[in-house]
Design a protein around this motif. Structure first.
Motif, PDB file in Angstrom:
ATOM      1  N   PRO A   1       0.822  -1.205   0.000  1.00 47.21           N
ATOM      2  CA  PRO A   1       0.000   0.000   0.000  1.00 47.21           C
ATOM      3  C   PRO A   1       0.855   1.254   0.000  1.00 47.21           C
ATOM      4  O   PRO A   1       1.938   1.274   0.550  1.00 47.21           O
ATOM      5  CB  PRO A   1      -0.806  -0.123   1.296  1.00 47.21           C
ATOM      6  N   GLN A   2       0.348   2.291  -0.621  1.00 45.99           N
ATOM      7  CA  GLN A   2       1.084   3.540  -0.732  1.00 45.99           C
ATOM      8  C   GLN A   2       0.097   4.692  -0.698  1.00 45.99           C
ATOM      9  O   GLN A   2      -0.969   4.638  -1.290  1.00 45.99           O
ATOM     10  CB  GLN A   2       1.869   3.562  -2.044  1.00 45.99           C
ATOM     11  N   VAL A   3       0.461   5.756   0.004  1.00 45.23           N
ATOM     12  CA  VAL A   3      -0.328   6.973   0.012  1.00 45.23           C
ATOM     13  C   VAL A   3       0.594   8.108  -0.384  1.00 45.23           C
ATOM     14  O   VAL A   3       1.642   8.315   0.237  1.00 45.23           O
ATOM     15  CB  VAL A   3      -0.932   7.254   1.405  1.00 45.23           C
ATOM     16  N   ALA A   4       0.265   8.817  -1.453  1.00 40.41           N
ATOM     17  CA  ALA A   4       1.035   9.957  -1.901  1.00 40.41           C
ATOM     18  C   ALA A   4       0.121  11.169  -1.898  1.00 40.41           C
ATOM     19  O   ALA A   4      -0.948  11.136  -2.488  1.00 40.41           O
ATOM     20  CB  ALA A   4       1.599   9.712  -3.299  1.00 40.41           C
ATOM     21  N   VAL A   5       0.542  12.240  -1.237  1.00 45.29           N
ATOM     22  CA  VAL A   5      -0.421  13.313  -1.004  1.00 45.29           C
ATOM     23  C   VAL A   5       0.025  14.688  -1.470  1.00 45.29           C
ATOM     24  O   VAL A   5      -0.712  15.650  -1.273  1.00 45.29           O
ATOM     25  CB  VAL A   5      -0.802  13.392   0.496  1.00 45.29           C
ATOM     26  N   THR A   6       1.195  14.830  -2.073  1.00 47.71           N
ATOM     27  CA  THR A   6       1.585  16.172  -2.489  1.00 47.71           C
ATOM     28  C   THR A   6       2.082  16.240  -3.925  1.00 47.71           C
ATOM     29  O   THR A   6       2.880  17.095  -4.249  1.00 47.71           O
ATOM     30  CB  THR A   6       2.664  16.781  -1.574  1.00 47.71           C
ATOM     31  N   LYS A   7       1.623  15.380  -4.797  1.00 45.76           N
ATOM     32  CA  LYS A   7       2.042  15.464  -6.194  1.00 45.76           C
ATOM     33  C   LYS A   7       0.810  15.561  -7.075  1.00 45.76           C
ATOM     34  O   LYS A   7      -0.054  14.707  -7.049  1.00 45.76           O
ATOM     35  CB  LYS A   7       2.869  14.237  -6.571  1.00 45.76           C
ATOM     36  N   THR A   8       0.739  16.638  -7.844  1.00 45.67           N
ATOM     37  CA  THR A   8      -0.374  16.816  -8.756  1.00 45.67           C
ATOM     38  C   THR A   8       0.082  17.665  -9.932  1.00 45.67           C
ATOM     39  O   THR A   8       1.050  18.415  -9.829  1.00 45.67           O
ATOM     40  CB  THR A   8      -1.570  17.497  -8.062  1.00 45.67           C
ATOM     41  N   THR A   9      -0.594  17.522 -11.033  1.00 46.87           N
ATOM     42  CA  THR A   9      -0.337  18.383 -12.183  1.00 46.87           C
ATOM     43  C   THR A   9      -1.485  19.353 -12.388  1.00 46.87           C
ATOM     44  O   THR A   9      -1.632  19.936 -13.446  1.00 46.87           O
ATOM     45  CB  THR A   9      -0.132  17.542 -13.455  1.00 46.87           C
ATOM     46  N   THR A  69       5.407  -1.512   9.569  1.00 50.67           N
ATOM     47  CA  THR A  69       6.482  -1.409   8.577  1.00 50.67           C
ATOM     48  C   THR A  69       6.138  -0.282   7.617  1.00 50.67           C
ATOM     49  O   THR A  69       5.043  -0.257   7.056  1.00 50.67           O
ATOM     50  CB  THR A  69       6.623  -2.722   7.789  1.00 50.67           C
ATOM     51  N   TYR A  70       7.068   0.645   7.415  1.00 52.45           N
ATOM     52  CA  TYR A  70       6.747   1.777   6.549  1.00 52.45           C
ATOM     53  C   TYR A  70       8.008   2.515   6.130  1.00 52.45           C
ATOM     54  O   TYR A  70       9.071   2.397   6.755  1.00 52.45           O
ATOM     55  CB  TYR A  70       5.794   2.755   7.247  1.00 52.45           C
ATOM     56  N   THR A  71       7.851   3.282   5.058  1.00 52.72           N
ATOM     57  CA  THR A  71       8.823   4.288   4.631  1.00 52.72           C
ATOM     58  C   THR A  71       8.063   5.569   4.348  1.00 52.72           C
ATOM     59  O   THR A  71       7.032   5.543   3.668  1.00 52.72           O
ATOM     60  CB  THR A  71       9.576   3.857   3.362  1.00 52.72           C
ATOM     61  N   ARG A 144      10.902   2.409   9.116  1.00 54.98           N
ATOM     62  CA  ARG A 144      10.830   1.420  10.195  1.00 54.98           C
ATOM     63  C   ARG A 144      10.761   0.047   9.541  1.00 54.98           C
ATOM     64  O   ARG A 144       9.846  -0.243   8.781  1.00 54.98           O
ATOM     65  CB  ARG A 144       9.621   1.626  11.099  1.00 54.98           C
ATOM     66  N   ASP A 145      11.762  -0.785   9.855  1.00 54.05           N
ATOM     67  CA  ASP A 145      11.896  -2.102   9.250  1.00 54.05           C
ATOM     68  C   ASP A 145      12.001  -3.131  10.369  1.00 54.05           C
ATOM     69  O   ASP A 145      13.102  -3.467  10.819  1.00 54.05           O
ATOM     70  CB  ASP A 145      13.148  -2.138   8.369  1.00 54.05           C
ATOM     71  N   PRO A 146      10.872  -3.659  10.856  1.00 53.22           N
ATOM     72  CA  PRO A 146      10.940  -4.619  11.963  1.00 53.22           C
ATOM     73  C   PRO A 146      11.641  -5.914  11.587  1.00 53.22           C
ATOM     74  O   PRO A 146      12.223  -6.575  12.461  1.00 53.22           O
ATOM     75  CB  PRO A 146       9.473  -4.854  12.325  1.00 53.22           C
ATOM     76  N   GLY A 200       3.931   1.167   2.491  1.00 53.59           N
ATOM     77  CA  GLY A 200       3.772   0.097   3.456  1.00 53.59           C
ATOM     78  C   GLY A 200       4.849  -0.952   3.339  1.00 53.59           C
ATOM     79  O   GLY A 200       4.566  -2.154   3.268  1.00 53.59           O
ATOM     80  N   GLY A 201       6.091  -0.524   3.314  1.00 49.01           N
ATOM     81  CA  GLY A 201       7.237  -1.424   3.255  1.00 49.01           C
ATOM     82  C   GLY A 201       8.487  -0.630   3.566  1.00 49.01           C
ATOM     83  O   GLY A 201       8.473   0.610   3.576  1.00 49.01           O
ATOM     84  N   ALA A 202       9.566  -1.338   3.833  1.00 50.29           N
ATOM     85  CA  ALA A 202      10.845  -0.695   4.142  1.00 50.29           C
ATOM     86  C   ALA A 202      11.689  -0.637   2.875  1.00 50.29           C
ATOM     87  O   ALA A 202      12.172  -1.672   2.390  1.00 50.29           O
ATOM     88  CB  ALA A 202      11.573  -1.467   5.231  1.00 50.29           C
ATOM     89  N   LEU A 203      11.842   0.555   2.301  1.00 47.04           N
ATOM     90  CA  LEU A 203      12.645   0.688   1.085  1.00 47.04           C
ATOM     91  C   LEU A 203      14.114   0.400   1.378  1.00 47.04           C
ATOM     92  O   LEU A 203      14.639   0.771   2.428  1.00 47.04           O
ATOM     93  CB  LEU A 203      12.511   2.093   0.509  1.00 47.04           C
TER      94      LEU A 203
END
Length: 222
Positions: A1-9, A69-71, A144-146, A200-203
């Protein structure tokens, strides 16, 4: 899962699902990190003017809450070193004013803080001094990478601090306050943010280094 909130054209904050407060607004065209036509960013106004951008409550972080777990990755221009928060991801059960995940980039003392599940003990907080450069784009990533038992702060693609994974996440309610402390909108950030994404993962370190070099847009890739 991914949430991106500041990119728009499009110069329309509603397309981002954001509610803007006080002086927060999108930049003019070409104000985003790439400088390309059609690239906008968010200007958060001035320090401590109560400006912010906020998402609505929702279930979009439920998997991240479950896995812990997130980046979190983004670009910023900081115009003033002061006591500020660049993002605040809300958790109603967390101490420190619902401090689910939060960063000062930096605080007024020049220290970068990475908080999760409240504040401010060792399992909740990771810190590092600088390097912060005012009035230019810098890239940040908080991981955070458990599985590896790690929390890591990256600045401009370089890992500058790490510790064990610390506390599990308190459940997140979906609200993100960008550019200020949530829910009070205190300590607002004097600067610009762009390409803010929560994954929703550790890059891996090499992926974060590539992001900091600029060719991958985290709002469009992944």
């Amino acid at each position: 899962p991914q949430v991106a909130v500041t990119k728009t054209t499009s110069r329309n904050p509603a397309l981002l699902g954001l509610t803007l407060r006080n002086n927060a607004d999108q930049t003019a065209d070409m104000g985003g990190r790439s400088g390309d036509p059609g690239d906008y960013a968010l200007d958060f106004g001035g320090h401590n003017d109560g400006s912010s951008a906020k998402t609505a409550i929702g279930a979009h972080f439920d998997e991240i809450s479950a896995s812990s777990t997130y980046t979190i990755t983004f670009w910023q221009i900081n115009r003033q070193q002061a006591n500020t928060s660049i993002f605040w991801i809300h958790s109603p059960n967390a101490g420190g004013s619902q401090r689910g995940i939060q960063a000062h980039t930096p605080w007024g003392n020049g220290t970068v803080y990475f908080d999760q599940s409240g504040c401010c003990a060792g399992p909740q907080r990771l810190t590092v001094g600088g390097p912060i450069t005012l009035n230019q784009w810098q890239h940040f990533a908080f991981v955070r990478d458990p599985a590896a038992d790690k929390r890591i702060i990256y600045i401009d693609g370089v890992a500058v601090a790490n510790a064990d994974a610390g506390e599990l996440l308190d459940p997140l309610d979906g609200i993100i306050t960008l550019g200020a402390e949530g829910p009070s909108n205190a300590n607002s950030f004097n600067g610009i943010g762009d390409e803010f994404a929560i994954l929703g993962g550790a890059l891996a370190p090499e992926v974060i280094s590539t992001l900091a070099d600029g060719p991958i847009n985290p709002a469009a890739d992944g």
